[in-house]
Design an enzyme around this catalytic site. Structure first.
Site, PDB file in Angstrom:
ATOM      1  N   HIS A 194       4.550  -3.359  79.326  1.00 59.89           N
ATOM      2  CA  HIS A 194       5.898  -3.924  79.191  1.00 59.89           C
ATOM      3  C   HIS A 194       6.925  -2.847  78.874  1.00 59.89           C
ATOM      4  O   HIS A 194       8.045  -2.851  79.397  1.00 59.89           O
ATOM      5  CB  HIS A 194       5.908  -4.997  78.091  1.00 59.89           C
ATOM      6  CG  HIS A 194       5.274  -6.284  78.519  1.00 59.89           C
ATOM      7  ND1 HIS A 194       4.788  -7.203  77.623  1.00 59.89           N
ATOM      8  CD2 HIS A 194       5.055  -6.800  79.746  1.00 59.89           C
ATOM      9  CE1 HIS A 194       4.285  -8.239  78.280  1.00 59.89           C
ATOM     10  NE2 HIS A 194       4.437  -8.019  79.563  1.00 59.89           N
ATOM     11  N   CYS A 492       6.066  -4.258  96.105  1.00 61.49           N
ATOM     12  CA  CYS A 492       6.993  -4.788  95.101  1.00 61.49           C
ATOM     13  C   CYS A 492       6.546  -4.471  93.687  1.00 61.49           C
ATOM     14  O   CYS A 492       7.179  -4.875  92.728  1.00 61.49           O
ATOM     15  CB  CYS A 492       7.178  -6.298  95.265  1.00 61.49           C
ATOM     16  SG  CYS A 492       5.673  -7.262  94.966  1.00 61.49           S
TER      17      CYS A 492
END
Length: 561
Positions: A194, A492
């Site tokens: 993250h 992506c």
């Protein structure tokens, strides 16, 4: 015992954001004051009163995450919303209550309950293990609320500096100001953690998995190189400032790139944006992108106890589709829930290994209406906005899954595709392309599953690097299948945001790259400086390298001299 690094030593980690930063180290140790804990521990509470006190604190922490999520966008909003849900999780509450009933005091019960979840999440591995950082952050914040202290977190430095931490919670990273935080260095984490994802979104130079970082004395001048993955201690000041200035000048020149995407000799490459909501879509629409390569639809589900109606979903999707009008297209990913993104009304509770369990498209196997209603909402939004809309499913593993999903999407008049995240799908890409219109490679999960390495395991960060030759080989197989089928194959995942790796991907035959808006211009400008034959040479040397570091170095020498 970890000793302080030598005066002019160099630490090494995994590069995340390809830029340089120079400044004094500010060490982040976000702990609650021990004296406040000692005072509270001596107060004592009966079990029922203690549980009620815990619930109020947990709800306050959850509300705080939710408020931050409302002010954030993209990946930051997504992870903050997930943390809000975890803070008020009923299972965590139940664990705390059990320990209170066993006679533990409130602070001990909170710690025991969190550690129970930490043990479970760590044992699950994969994306769930990544939530351990979030759990510890939630524990610190709840404890602070209980003892009457401010919630801990990263305080903005008074002067520009480099933040050095063991790890950073999403709630800390999402609120960083790039004007003051020059760079990020963490001991833990990998290239798809993250912290890494949000650092890319903010464009802050970042190196993760740096062993010994917390032994660096506060105030030590650091040169953070997010290109090579090095952190130089006490470099020559003039030389460091010169390198940073040269890097800034180069990035400034790249920032003038205005599209459209193409190599130096004119081979078109679509440069697209990753978005998660209307706000991030509107911001990305002002960048020189040809559309959206990844619209994460999870955000409108994560903080809900019940499924949004078709009308609610259509309204949310319409904000994203409407931001790109009818001249650019949007690729919508269907609900990618499960693992580290639990959804109350959809995901399975108590799975032994959610990263390898019922997540993504697999949720529809036992609940087909969930997918059907989402597709109906996407079709409504597409019709209302007039935007060209492609739809893809995550976590597809077989040709049969791809065919069934494609049939549903095409019935609604939309283009159908699937994500290549599971190695089996990459190996069968040529057959998958017989039943879908396009493929999109999600390099984060593809890397984790290919290398059998938890993406949060610092000791395995070298394995979760998208430059791994085995991962690049699967991407090459997929891209070649797309070339022979005459159908587009995009990337992506976070790999698309690396300008050097972008050249390698295009050299393999990838036709589109989707990334955080902050990476669009650097990637587009780098591609515009390299002809296609040199991209193909870069792909060749990367594929033949023995490890990620060798691959990076070889491509850097080839393209940058």
């Amino acid at each position: 015992m970890v000793t302080s690094p030598d005066v002019r030593s160099t630490l090494r980690g995994t590069p995340v954001v390809p830029a340089l930063a120079y400044g004094p180290a500010v060490l982040v140790r976000s702990e609650v004051a021990p004296d406040a804990i000692a005072r509270f521990a001596a107060s004592g509470l009966e079990p029922e009163a203690a549980l009620e006190t815990y619930e109020l604190a947990a709800q306050a922490v959850s509300d705080g995450f939710a408020r931050k999520a409302e002010k954030a966008s993209g990946a930051a909003a997504e992870v903050l919303t997930a943390s809000a849900g975890l803070a008020r999780d009923k299972g965590l509450r139940g664990a705390v209550r059990k320990h209170l009933s066993a006679g533990e005091d409130l602070l001990t019960a909170v710690h025991s309950g969190v550690e129970q979840f930490v043990t479970v999440f760590t044992g699950m591995g994969g994306l769930m293990a990544e939530r351990v950082t979030d759990l510890h952050d939630i524990e610190r914040r709840i404890v602070a609320r209980l003892v009457g202290e401010p919630e801990p977190g990263v305080a903005a430095p008074e002067t520009p500096a480099v933040l050095v931490a063991e790890d950073l919670a999403p709630s800390d990273t999402a609120g960083l100001d790039p004007a003051v935080v020059l760079g990020l260095v963490t001991e833990r984490g990998g290239p798809t953690s993250h912290t890494a994802i949000i650092a890319r979104q903010l464009g802050i130079p970042c190196v993760v998995g740096v062993h010994g970082a917390m032994a660096v004395p506060a105030g030590t001048p650091l040169l953070v190189d997010g290109i090579t993955g090095t952190v130089e201690l006490r470099p020559d000041p003039a030389g460091a400032q010169e390198r940073v200035a040269a890097d800034a000048a180069q990035r400034s020149a790249l920032a003038s790139w205005s599209g459209p995407g193409a190599t130096a000799d004119g081979v078109p490459v679509k440069i697209l944006a990753n978005v998660a909501d209307g706000e991030s879509a509107r911001a990305a629409s002002t960048a020189p992108v040809q559309g959206v390569g990844l619209f994460r639809t999870e955000l409108c589900f994560l903080n809900r106890q019940d499924e949004p109606s078709v009308e609610e979903q259509a309204s949310i999707y319409g904000e994203v589709l409407g931001a790109f009008g009818d001249e650019r297209y949007v690729v919508v990913r269907t609900l990618d829930a499960g693992s580290d993104k639990p959804v109350a009304f959809a995901t399975h509770v108590g799975e032994e290994n959610p990263a390898l369990g019922v997540r993504g498209l697999r949720l529809s196997f036992g609940n087909p209406g969930l997918l059907d209603r989402q597709l109906e909402a996407v079709a409504k939004a597409a019709a209302a906005t007039g935007a060209e809309t492609w739809v893809m499913a995550p976590m597809v593993a077989t040709v049969a899954e791809a065919a069934e999903f494609s049939a549903k999407v095409r019935t609604l008049g939309l283009k159908a595709g699937v994500m290549i995240e599971v190695p089996s799908a990459a190996l069968l890409a040529h057959r998958v392309l017989e039943v879908v219109d396009f493929l999109s490679i999600g390099t984060n999960d593809l890397t984790q599953y290919t290398m059998a390495a938890d993406r949060m395991a610092t000791d395995l960060a070298h394995l979760t690097d998208p430059w791994q030759p085995a991962v690049l080989q699967l991407i090459a197989i997929t891209a070649e299948a797309g070339f022979h089928a005459g159908k587009p194959v995009g990337v992506c995942g976070e790999a698309a945001a690396d300008p050097l790796l972008a050249c390698v991907l295009v050299g393999m035959g990838v036709t589109s790259l989707s990334m955080a808006a902050a990476a669009v211009r650097p990637v587009g400008a780098r591609l515009a400086s390299v002809p296609m034959d040199l991209c193909e040479d870069a792909a060749e040397v990367a594929l033949s390298a023995t490890d990620p570091a060798a691959a990076r170095d070889a491509v850097r020498r080839l393209l940058l001299g």
